[in-house]
Design a protein around this motif. Structure first.
Motif, short mmCIF file in Angstrom:
data_model
loop_
_atom_site.label_atom_id
_atom_site.label_comp_id
_atom_site.label_asym_id
_atom_site.label_seq_id
_atom_site.Cartn_x
_atom_site.Cartn_y
_atom_site.Cartn_z
N MET A 70 0.82 -1.21 0.00
CA MET A 70 0.00 0.00 0.00
C MET A 70 0.86 1.27 0.00
O MET A 70 0.67 2.17 -0.78
CB MET A 70 -0.90 0.00 1.24
N LEU A 71 1.84 1.31 0.91
CA LEU A 71 2.78 2.44 0.97
C LEU A 71 4.18 1.91 0.66
O LEU A 71 4.64 0.95 1.28
CB LEU A 71 2.75 3.07 2.37
N THR A 72 4.80 2.53 -0.33
CA THR A 72 6.13 2.09 -0.74
C THR A 72 7.09 3.26 -0.74
O THR A 72 6.76 4.31 -1.29
CB THR A 72 6.08 1.50 -2.17
N ALA A 73 8.23 3.08 -0.12
CA ALA A 73 9.28 4.09 -0.19
C ALA A 73 10.51 3.43 -0.81
O ALA A 73 10.86 2.31 -0.47
CB ALA A 73 9.61 4.62 1.20
N GLU B 102 11.59 7.77 -4.05
CA GLU B 102 10.16 7.82 -4.39
C GLU B 102 9.32 7.37 -3.22
O GLU B 102 9.70 6.45 -2.49
CB GLU B 102 9.88 6.78 -5.48
N VAL B 103 8.15 8.00 -3.05
CA VAL B 103 7.15 7.47 -2.13
C VAL B 103 5.84 7.31 -2.89
O VAL B 103 5.41 8.23 -3.60
CB VAL B 103 6.90 8.41 -0.92
N LEU B 104 5.22 6.15 -2.79
CA LEU B 104 3.94 5.88 -3.42
C LEU B 104 2.94 5.39 -2.40
O LEU B 104 3.24 4.49 -1.62
CB LEU B 104 4.07 4.82 -4.52
N LEU B 105 1.76 5.99 -2.41
CA LEU B 105 0.66 5.53 -1.57
C LEU B 105 -0.47 5.11 -2.49
O LEU B 105 -0.92 5.91 -3.32
CB LEU B 105 0.21 6.64 -0.62
N ASN B 106 -0.91 3.88 -2.36
CA ASN B 106 -1.91 3.31 -3.28
C ASN B 106 -1.54 3.57 -4.74
O ASN B 106 -2.39 3.92 -5.57
CB ASN B 106 -3.30 3.88 -3.00
N ASP C 191 2.40 8.40 -6.90
CA ASP C 191 3.73 8.94 -6.61
C ASP C 191 3.58 10.40 -6.18
O ASP C 191 3.13 11.25 -6.95
CB ASP C 191 4.56 8.85 -7.91
N TYR C 192 3.97 10.67 -4.92
CA TYR C 192 3.77 12.02 -4.36
C TYR C 192 4.37 13.11 -5.24
O TYR C 192 3.82 14.20 -5.36
CB TYR C 192 4.44 12.16 -2.98
N SER C 193 5.53 12.81 -5.81
CA SER C 193 6.28 13.86 -6.51
C SER C 193 5.56 14.31 -7.78
O SER C 193 5.90 15.34 -8.35
CB SER C 193 7.69 13.37 -6.85
#
Ligand SMILES: Nc1ncnc2c1ncn2[C@@H]1O[C@H](COP(=O)(O)OP(=O)(O)OP(=O)(O)O)[C@@H](O)[C@H]1O
Ligand SMILES: [Mg+2]
Length: 219
Positions: free
Chosen positions: A1-4, A57-61, A64-66
């Motif tokens: 779900m949350l990936t860094a 990178e951070v991804l939630l569901n 990609d926040y960026s």
């Protein structure tokens, strides 16, 4: 779900995060521990969109926040992410239930439905009788439970907590910790909790140990 992925962050020439990789699943309760200055708060703020990494990178569901513009990011944060801090940060001029409703109002949600959910949450957290009181009229433990209700009003994907029981006595701290697990059971709520409380850290599904900007253990 949350990936860094390979998160790095420097302040001047101080390397605060040196390449953090992390994978968090829905419904997990994760604790983060480590010495003061290890980079715990910095990591939490980056995972929670309050701060930006220098690289990685951070991804939630899958988002990609960026890639989100400021306005999109604010909306995304309001809908998907909540925070609980050591100090409750409740608005002093609003009652308990109004404080709980605020994130939903900000998100433009229906008032009647919001009030109903806020009442349910306050009841669940043992605060039904305190709903109309102002923060200054509540005990520390009660204030923190209002902050928990506020964190849940928008049914976020993840709740980040930075030393949530750091300001509570041991009885209130223990109750708050039990609550996190109860909420996980009821709502499959994901929690990522920085704590210096060893008991809470060990109760979590996974304990991440940080040292000098890296995760040295994840079990
Ligand atoms: N805005 C900032 N500017 C410069 N340095 C910072 C900033 N924020 C944090 N730091 C530094 O980064 C390092 C990590 O800070 P961080 O707040 O992430 O630590 P922490 O693990 O949360 O510690 P604690 O347990 O004391 O809360 C520290 O050395 C801190 O002084
Ligand atoms: Mg910190």
């Amino acid at each position: 779900m949350l990936t860094a992925k390979n998160i790095k962050k420097n302040y001047g020439n101080l390397q605060v995060l040196k390449g953090i990789d992390l994978e968090i699943n829905q419904g997990e309760v994760i604790s983060i521990v480590g010495a003061s200055g290890a980079g715990k708060t910095t990591l939490l703020q980056i995972l929670g969109t309050l701060d930006k990494a220098d690289s990685g990178e951070v991804l939630l569901n899958g988002v990609d926040y960026s890639l989100l513009k400021d306005k999109e990011l604010a909306k995304f944060r309001n809908e998907k992410i909540s925070f609980i801090f050591q100090f409750h940060n409740l608005m002093p001029e609003f009652t308990a239930i109004e404080n709980v409703c605020l994130p939903a109002w900000i998100g433009g949600k229906d008032t009647t439905e919001t009030t109903k959910r806020a009442e349910e949450l306050l009841q669940l957290l043992g605060l039904k009788e305190r709903a109309k009181h102002f923060p200054s009229e509540l005990s520390g433990g009660e204030q923190q439970r209002v902050a928990v209700a506020r964190a849940l009003i928008n049914s976020p994907a993840v709740v980040f907590a930075d030393e949530p029981s750091g300001n509570l006595d041991s009885k209130n701290a223990e109750e708050l910790h039990q609550l996190f697990f109860e909420l996980r059971k009821q709502f499959n709520q994901t929690f990522v909790i920085i704590t210096h409380n060893e008991h809470l850290a060990n109760m979590a599904d996974r304990k991440l140990v940080m040292q000098d900007g890296v995760i040295i253990s994840d079990v």
